[in-house]
Scaffold this active site. Structure first.
Site, PDB file in Angstrom:
ATOM      1  N   SER A  33     -13.564   7.923  -1.301  1.00  0.00           N
ATOM      2  CA  SER A  33     -12.356   7.421  -0.657  1.00  0.00           C
ATOM      3  C   SER A  33     -11.986   8.403   0.460  1.00  0.00           C
ATOM      4  O   SER A  33     -12.789   9.280   0.808  1.00  0.00           O
ATOM      5  CB  SER A  33     -11.267   7.343  -1.722  1.00  0.00           C
ATOM      6  OG  SER A  33     -10.059   6.985  -1.142  1.00  0.00           O
ATOM      7  N   LEU A  34     -10.807   8.307   0.998  1.00  0.00           N
ATOM      8  CA  LEU A  34     -10.329   9.257   2.007  1.00  0.00           C
ATOM      9  C   LEU A  34      -8.960   9.721   1.576  1.00  0.00           C
ATOM     10  O   LEU A  34      -8.189   8.948   1.019  1.00  0.00           O
ATOM     11  CB  LEU A  34     -10.174   8.551   3.355  1.00  0.00           C
ATOM     12  CG  LEU A  34     -11.417   8.192   4.144  1.00  0.00           C
ATOM     13  CD1 LEU A  34     -11.064   7.244   5.274  1.00  0.00           C
ATOM     14  CD2 LEU A  34     -12.067   9.444   4.700  1.00  0.00           C
TER      15      LEU A  34
ATOM     16  N   ASP B  40       0.803  -1.218   0.000  1.00  0.00           N
ATOM     17  CA  ASP B  40       0.000   0.000   0.000  1.00  0.00           C
ATOM     18  C   ASP B  40       0.839   1.272   0.000  1.00  0.00           C
ATOM     19  O   ASP B  40       0.528   2.239  -0.689  1.00  0.00           O
ATOM     20  CB  ASP B  40      -0.929   0.018   1.230  1.00  0.00           C
ATOM     21  CG  ASP B  40      -2.088  -0.933   1.050  1.00  0.00           C
ATOM     22  OD1 ASP B  40      -2.115  -1.649   0.024  1.00  0.00           O
ATOM     23  OD2 ASP B  40      -2.962  -0.947   1.933  1.00  0.00           O
TER      24      ASP B  40
ATOM     25  N   GLU C  35     -17.321  -1.493   7.225  1.00  0.00           N
ATOM     26  CA  GLU C  35     -16.248  -2.291   6.645  1.00  0.00           C
ATOM     27  C   GLU C  35     -16.495  -3.761   6.953  1.00  0.00           C
ATOM     28  O   GLU C  35     -16.748  -4.121   8.100  1.00  0.00           O
ATOM     29  CB  GLU C  35     -14.925  -1.825   7.289  1.00  0.00           C
ATOM     30  CG  GLU C  35     -13.705  -2.158   6.505  1.00  0.00           C
ATOM     31  CD  GLU C  35     -13.407  -1.187   5.360  1.00  0.00           C
ATOM     32  OE1 GLU C  35     -14.238  -0.292   5.067  1.00  0.00           O
ATOM     33  OE2 GLU C  35     -12.348  -1.358   4.729  1.00  0.00           O
TER      34      GLU C  35
ATOM     35  N   LYS D  20      -9.163   2.739  11.517  1.00  0.00           N
ATOM     36  CA  LYS D  20      -9.450   2.520  10.107  1.00  0.00           C
ATOM     37  C   LYS D  20      -9.360   1.017   9.853  1.00  0.00           C
ATOM     38  O   LYS D  20      -8.276   0.447   9.753  1.00  0.00           O
ATOM     39  CB  LYS D  20      -8.443   3.266   9.241  1.00  0.00           C
ATOM     40  CG  LYS D  20      -8.731   3.170   7.765  1.00  0.00           C
ATOM     41  CD  LYS D  20      -7.885   4.166   6.993  1.00  0.00           C
ATOM     42  CE  LYS D  20      -8.194   4.155   5.518  1.00  0.00           C
ATOM     43  NZ  LYS D  20      -8.001   2.861   4.880  1.00  0.00           N
TER      44      LYS D  20
ATOM     45  N   CYS E  24      14.761 -35.575  -3.565  1.00  0.00           N
ATOM     46  CA  CYS E  24      14.960 -36.828  -4.298  1.00  0.00           C
ATOM     47  C   CYS E  24      15.625 -36.620  -5.650  1.00  0.00           C
ATOM     48  O   CYS E  24      15.800 -37.567  -6.411  1.00  0.00           O
ATOM     49  CB  CYS E  24      13.626 -37.547  -4.470  1.00  0.00           C
ATOM     50  SG  CYS E  24      12.574 -36.770  -5.699  1.00  0.00           S
TER      51      CYS E  24
ATOM     52  N   LYS F 269      -2.352   6.753   7.927  1.00  0.00           N
ATOM     53  CA  LYS F 269      -2.087   5.313   7.742  1.00  0.00           C
ATOM     54  C   LYS F 269      -0.804   4.909   8.448  1.00  0.00           C
ATOM     55  O   LYS F 269       0.202   5.593   8.365  1.00  0.00           O
ATOM     56  CB  LYS F 269      -2.006   4.980   6.248  1.00  0.00           C
ATOM     57  CG  LYS F 269      -3.310   5.319   5.541  1.00  0.00           C
ATOM     58  CD  LYS F 269      -3.880   4.322   4.568  1.00  0.00           C
ATOM     59  CE  LYS F 269      -3.006   3.434   3.818  1.00  0.00           C
ATOM     60  NZ  LYS F 269      -3.721   2.584   2.864  1.00  0.00           N
TER      61      LYS F 269
HETATM   62  N1  NAD Z   1      -1.326  -2.262  -3.138  1.00  0.00           N
HETATM   63  C1  NAD Z   1      -2.052  -1.948  -4.186  1.00  0.00           C
HETATM   64  O1  NAD Z   1      -1.815  -2.413  -5.294  1.00  0.00           O
HETATM   65  C2  NAD Z   1      -3.197  -1.012  -4.016  1.00  0.00           C
HETATM   66  C3  NAD Z   1      -4.014  -0.697  -5.102  1.00  0.00           C
HETATM   67  C4  NAD Z   1      -5.089   0.145  -4.885  1.00  0.00           C
HETATM   68  C5  NAD Z   1      -5.324   0.672  -3.618  1.00  0.00           C
HETATM   69  N2  NAD Z   1      -4.488   0.333  -2.591  1.00  0.00           N
HETATM   70  C6  NAD Z   1      -4.678   0.860  -1.245  1.00  0.00           C
HETATM   71  O2  NAD Z   1      -5.981   1.181  -0.991  1.00  0.00           O
HETATM   72  C7  NAD Z   1      -6.054   2.500  -0.515  1.00  0.00           C
HETATM   73  C8  NAD Z   1      -7.006   3.264  -1.353  1.00  0.00           C
HETATM   74  O3  NAD Z   1      -8.177   2.633  -1.211  1.00  0.00           O
HETATM   75  P1  NAD Z   1      -9.456   3.375  -0.813  1.00  0.00           P
HETATM   76  O4  NAD Z   1      -9.803   4.374  -1.828  1.00  0.00           O
HETATM   77  O5  NAD Z   1     -10.407   2.317  -0.476  1.00  0.00           O
HETATM   78  O6  NAD Z   1      -9.055   4.231   0.423  1.00  0.00           O
HETATM   79  P2  NAD Z   1      -8.714   3.816   1.851  1.00  0.00           P
HETATM   80  O7  NAD Z   1      -8.919   2.387   2.072  1.00  0.00           O
HETATM   81  O8  NAD Z   1      -7.373   4.362   2.155  1.00  0.00           O
HETATM   82  O9  NAD Z   1      -9.786   4.684   2.639  1.00  0.00           O
HETATM   83  C9  NAD Z   1     -11.173   4.706   2.369  1.00  0.00           C
HETATM   84  C10 NAD Z   1     -11.842   3.522   2.932  1.00  0.00           C
HETATM   85  O10 NAD Z   1     -11.528   3.367   4.285  1.00  0.00           O
HETATM   86  C11 NAD Z   1     -12.482   2.523   4.849  1.00  0.00           C
HETATM   87  N3  NAD Z   1     -12.658   2.818   6.284  1.00  0.00           N
HETATM   88  C12 NAD Z   1     -12.253   1.993   7.276  1.00  0.00           C
HETATM   89  N4  NAD Z   1     -12.527   2.496   8.465  1.00  0.00           N
HETATM   90  C13 NAD Z   1     -13.143   3.675   8.254  1.00  0.00           C
HETATM   91  C14 NAD Z   1     -13.679   4.667   9.125  1.00  0.00           C
HETATM   92  N5  NAD Z   1     -13.616   4.541  10.451  1.00  0.00           N
HETATM   93  N6  NAD Z   1     -14.251   5.758   8.577  1.00  0.00           N
HETATM   94  C15 NAD Z   1     -14.302   5.914   7.230  1.00  0.00           C
HETATM   95  N7  NAD Z   1     -13.804   5.001   6.352  1.00  0.00           N
HETATM   96  C16 NAD Z   1     -13.220   3.900   6.861  1.00  0.00           C
HETATM   97  C17 NAD Z   1     -13.712   2.678   4.028  1.00  0.00           C
HETATM   98  O11 NAD Z   1     -14.012   1.438   3.470  1.00  0.00           O
HETATM   99  C18 NAD Z   1     -13.341   3.626   2.942  1.00  0.00           C
HETATM  100  O12 NAD Z   1     -13.860   3.230   1.701  1.00  0.00           O
HETATM  101  C19 NAD Z   1      -4.751   3.162  -0.624  1.00  0.00           C
HETATM  102  O13 NAD Z   1      -4.349   3.604   0.641  1.00  0.00           O
HETATM  103  C20 NAD Z   1      -3.858   2.085  -1.140  1.00  0.00           C
HETATM  104  O14 NAD Z   1      -2.824   1.903  -0.205  1.00  0.00           O
HETATM  105  C21 NAD Z   1      -3.461  -0.480  -2.770  1.00  0.00           C
HETATM  106 ZN    ZN Z   2      11.163 -35.137  -4.820  1.00  0.00          ZN
END
Ligand code: NAD
Ligand code: ZN
Length: 853
Positions: free
Chosen positions: A83-84, A34, A173, A115, A409, A312
């Site tokens: 998103s956030l 992430d 969530e 979160k 083996c 985060k």
């Molecule tokens: N590793 C990868 O390939 C990859 C690809 C895409 C996204 N991501 C990760 O996902 C994240 C982006 O995803 P996103 O748009 O879902 O954002 P996010 O997960 O950073 O934040 C938004 C989400 O947080 C959740 N959430 C959990 N607790 C909460 C609370 N108390 N209040 C409000 N929301 C809460 C909700 O589901 C909301 O949709 C990025 O931080 C990224 O790191 C990773």
């Molecule tokens: Zn073997």
């Protein structure tokens, strides 16, 4: 003006991010972590603000990553699901606080929430009943997963109390607890499926399954963090959630109102550590302006609210040295690489091994021996290598090359098309595969034969007494060969290889306290933070340990013994050698311990060889003379072999022993034989699962056993007959057919039959007759059962009735479906689809009436 270069960079970043979004949200298999993903996104944001002419409303900086999946019906969200914005540092958090204060001159408070790291969900309630559940989708429309969400126990289908609005949306969530996650992954690995990377991916993968009954079994959980109504119920967000709690929603009790950003930071500091003890995954804290009036004033950007930010946590990461890679062969023949690391402390535990999963990962990381590697714990118990510090690579370091032949083996390895794993094809002759199959057969969910643990299996295998699962049933005839056998029980969790605890070091080397008891050694060990402290120990310190003293002994007496010990140069030298191997986690490295044994003329390089053969001190006497000769000059080998056997050294080594022995004495052999006898009355599905047919897990084994009653009739089933069974797909059907095409499997089954293993369901004649007499009134008809029939048991029963009468059950509606049996509260998507395809919809009574005809 943007240069061509900037333009290319922006395009490259966008397409890369799109790809990662797809891997993450749709395939649930991210390929980067992430933090790295967020850095790519930030880089793109920066370029877009630098060159406004490159802005694009479709850029991933402007839209939420989409999880839409064409298998589901899509519905619009009443309120967009955003998103956030996120941050990983306090500076940006202070900036966020400044921005808010600029817009809000009056007093206000923040609310901090954990979160939760799962899959977002939006639920709609009408008149106190759950009517719809949508995933975030692309933020505007989401996938309708109502049926699956209904199976989650912590989500109320009906609300408590009566002061809820007629209609509202609540968001939260969906999570898969760590425990379930580990169980699920172990099970998937055993069945030859790919493991989920982390609980988040497993939760969203589960939520998008087509079969709700599997979803129900996965014990998903859910926390809620937002309530949306036409007119606000209360001004405070915290207070609103508190109200939702009274209606039966699970709201985290860790939500906290804070008056200043400093209080927010206190909350962050506390949870950065404490979250490790939670049952579900969290990846940060969400900080929200509490008042809804103020929230409205601040508003939204295209992608996220301006009144909230996610802080985060960076996954805890450590850097250490890659010492070597070992290759383990599992019961299916899959070869799994495991990294051996210089021990390092990570999130409270000492880590010296990390999983590498497969050859591609080694290649992608471009691993070399002695590399400095980053390790991280991603919710899983075993940490993984997430990166390499290439700048620190030693000159001339050898690349890690995946072996071409089996490490056990030596058969050349093979790779199936489309699979990441390499396999050793020598399933009949490769020791770990044979032992692995036996371990699986006796395991809890299979035949559950106690007294036949991993070590005992290895012991009996080494003696040539256990070469197949059928041999288990031959053991009772070989008591004379079994009684009296002995082996060492390894417990890597408690006593990891390549290290010895202080307790055992003090107990063995004694440091002047002749004949010290293990209990006293333990008391001393628990009260020192490094071995070195022993040298400067004081009488007060010894007093405070409350050692159990013999008659005439005193703390002073003990102190004198210790001081005398250190005055003798050779003893002091041994002690210093041990201290050099202090791993600062209550352990001394095995290499230092072997060095302290002072085997004549042994070099450090040779000590490394010794440890390859004896990863535990107690195994030193097990190294045979031939083995010593394989890495030492003849003369030296003979000396070393005899040195280990000298009574003084032998005693020392046995005092270093932290492992327990397994002895097959008369009593344990009796117990073992009883357990084997008892297993003959197990059910057929236990045996079927125990055979370890690829892709046939415990559930599929039950389904098959119910249909076929015996291994013989399963063997006779055609590919098509297998495929016609609900829940048996092509992969499984193929695998079953392939299993029975092999002569050795037929022979094995013949042996098991002769030896009295449960190769069929024991039904008495009468019952058998009643089964075969059931009229096949529903022959060839395809049914879908959906909705609520009072109890889930009843729904299952209806399914059984369909199958017992020759009908077929499927989980989703298609053109081929003949009838939809509908219960209460049936999902609108299923109803719509059935109506669109003009499929007759009948209720329970209608269905039962059909049977009468
Ligand atoms: N590793 C990868 O390939 C990859 C690809 C895409 C996204 N991501 C990760 O996902 C994240 C982006 O995803 P996103 O748009 O879902 O954002 P996010 O997960 O950073 O934040 C938004 C989400 O947080 C959740 N959430 C959990 N607790 C909460 C609370 N108390 N209040 C409000 N929301 C809460 C909700 O589901 C909301 O949709 C990025 O931080 C990224 O790191 C990773
Ligand atoms: Zn073997």
């Amino acid at each position: 003006m943007a240069s061509i270069e900037a333009k290319n960079k922006v395009e490259k970043l966008r397409s890369e991010i799109h790809k990662h979004n797809h891997n993450y949200y749709v395939l649930n298999q991210p390929t980067i972590d992430d933090y790295d993903f967020d850095m790519l996104l930030k880089e793109l944001e920066k370029l877009e603000s630098q060159y406004p002419e490159l802005k694009d409303p479709n850029s991933p900086t402007k839209r939420v990553g989409s999880d839409l999946n064409k298998e589901f019906i899509q519905k619009s969200h009443d309120y967009p699901m955003l998103s956030l914005s996120n941050t990983y540092n306090y500076t940006e958090l202070y900036e966020f606080d400044q921005r808010i204060k600029k817009n809000i001159p009056e007093q206000f408070s923040y609310e901090c929430e954990l979160k939760f790291d799962g899959s977002s969900i939006s639920l709609q309630y009408e008149n106190g009943k759950l009517t719809q559940a949508l995933t975030r989708g692309n933020g505007e429309v989401g996938d309708d997963v109502t049926q699956n969400v209904r199976t989650i126990k912590s989500i109320p289908l009906e609300l408590q109390g009566d002061n809820y609005p007629d209609r509202f949306v609540i968001r939260g969530e969906i999570l898969l607890p760590f425990k379930t996650f580990d169980r699920l992954n172990t099970q998937r690995a055993a069945e030859g499926e790919t493991r989920f990377a982390n609980p988040r991916n497993a939760a969203s993968g589960t939520l998008k399954l087509q079969n709700s009954s599997i979803v129900a079994k996965r014990s998903l959980d859910a926390y809620f963090y937002d309530l949306l109504t036409e007119a606000p119920l209360k001004d405070g967000h915290y207070e609103t959630l508190d109200q939702a709690k009274s209606w039966g929603f699970k709201i985290s009790k860790e939500n906290k109102k804070c008056n200043t950003i400093e209080e927010v930071i206190e909350y962050l500091e506390k949870w950065d550590k404490k979250r490790e003890n939670l049952e579900v995954a969290t990846d940060g804290v969400v900080i929200k302006v509490n008042s809804k009036t103020l929230q409205n004033r601040l508003g939204f950007t295209a992608k996220s609210p301006r009144w909230a930010v996610a802080y985060k946590f960076k996954a805890e990461r450590e850097i250490t040295t890659l010492q070597s890679v070992s290759y383990q062969v599992g019961r299916t023949g899959a070869v799994t690489p495991v990294a051996n690391l210089t021990p390092v402390s990570l999130a409270g535990t000492t880590v010296q091994r990390a999983s590498l999963h497969n050859a591609d990962i080694i290649e992608n990381l471009d691993l070399h021996l002695q590399d400095q590697v980053y390790i991280e714990k991603g919710g899983e118990i075993i940490p993984k290598i997430v990166g390499v510090e290439y700048a620190l690579r030693k000159e001339g370091a050898a690349p890690v090359l995946f072996p071409k032949s089996c490490p056990e083996c030596h058969t050349p390895l093979e790779r199936n098309e489309g699979e990441a794993a390499y396999y050793c094809p020598n399933y009949l002759g490769c020791a770990p595969q044979i032992r692995g199959k036996i371990e699986h057969f006796v395991s809890r969910n299979a035949m559950n034969i106690e007294w036949l643990g991993k070590e005992t299996i290895q012991l009996l295998y080494n003696q040539g007494l256990l070469n197949s699962v059928a041999d288990i049933y031959r053991l009772p005839n070989r008591r004379d060969k079994i009684e009296g056998l002995e082996t060492i029980k390894r417990d890597d969790e408690k006593h990891p290889p390549l290290m010895v605890s202080y307790e055992r070091i003090i107990y063995a080397f004694q440091f002047g306290i002749q004949g010290i008891s293990l209990a006293n050694a333990k008391k001393i060990a628990n009260n020192i933070s490094s071995l070195k402290e022993l040298e400067d120990i004081t009488v007060e310190h010894i007093d405070s340990l409350s050692l159990t003293l013999k008659k005439g002994e005193s703390s002073n007496h003990i102190l004198r013994q210790i001081l005398t010990f250190f005055r003798i140069p050779i003893q002091k030298q041994i002690f210093d050698t041990l201290c050099q191997g202090d791993m600062s986690n209550g352990n001394i490295s095995l290499s230092a311990v072997i060095k302290a044994l002072k085997i004549p003329n042994i070099t450090d390089q040779e000590i490394a060889e010794i440890m390859d053969h004896a990863p535990f001190a107690v195994l030193l006497p097990n190294i045979t003379l031939d083995t010593w000769k394989s890495f030492l000059p003849e003369q030296k080998a003979v000396v070393a072999f005899n040195y280990i056997r000298n009574p003084r050294v032998d005693k020392l080594i046995s005092r270093l022993n932290q492992l327990s022995k397994i002895s097959l004495k008369q009593k344990s052999v009796d117990n073992l034989f009883q357990a084997i006898e008892k297993s003959k009355s197990n059910t057929f599905h236990q045996l079927l699962f125990g055979l370890g047919i690829r892709f046939i897990g415990a559930t599929a084994a039950k389904t098959l056993a119910k249909k076929f009653h015996s291994i013989e009739s399963l063997r006779a089933a055609s590919y098509q007959e297998l495929l016609d069974i609900n829940d048996i797909g092509e992969k499984m059907a193929n695998s079953i057919r392939r299993y029975f095409e092999k002569q050795e499997n037929i022979d094995l089954i013949d042996s098991l039959t002769t030896l009295g293993a449960p190769v069929g369901t024991s039904i008495d004649g009468e019952q058998e007759a009643s089964i075969s007499e059931l009229p096949s009134t529903l022959d060839g008809l395809i049914f879908v059962i959906s909705g609520n029939f009072g109890t889930s048991q009843r729904r299952k029963e209806l399914g059984e009735i369909v199958e017992d009468h020759g009908g077929k059950l499927t989980s989703s509606i298609s053109k081929k479906t003949n009838y939809l049996i509908a219960g209460d509260n049936i999902g609108p998507s299923k109803l719509e689809k059935a109506q669109a395809l003009e499929i007759p919809i009948i209720n329970e009574e209608g269905f039962l009436a059909m049977l009468e005809q």
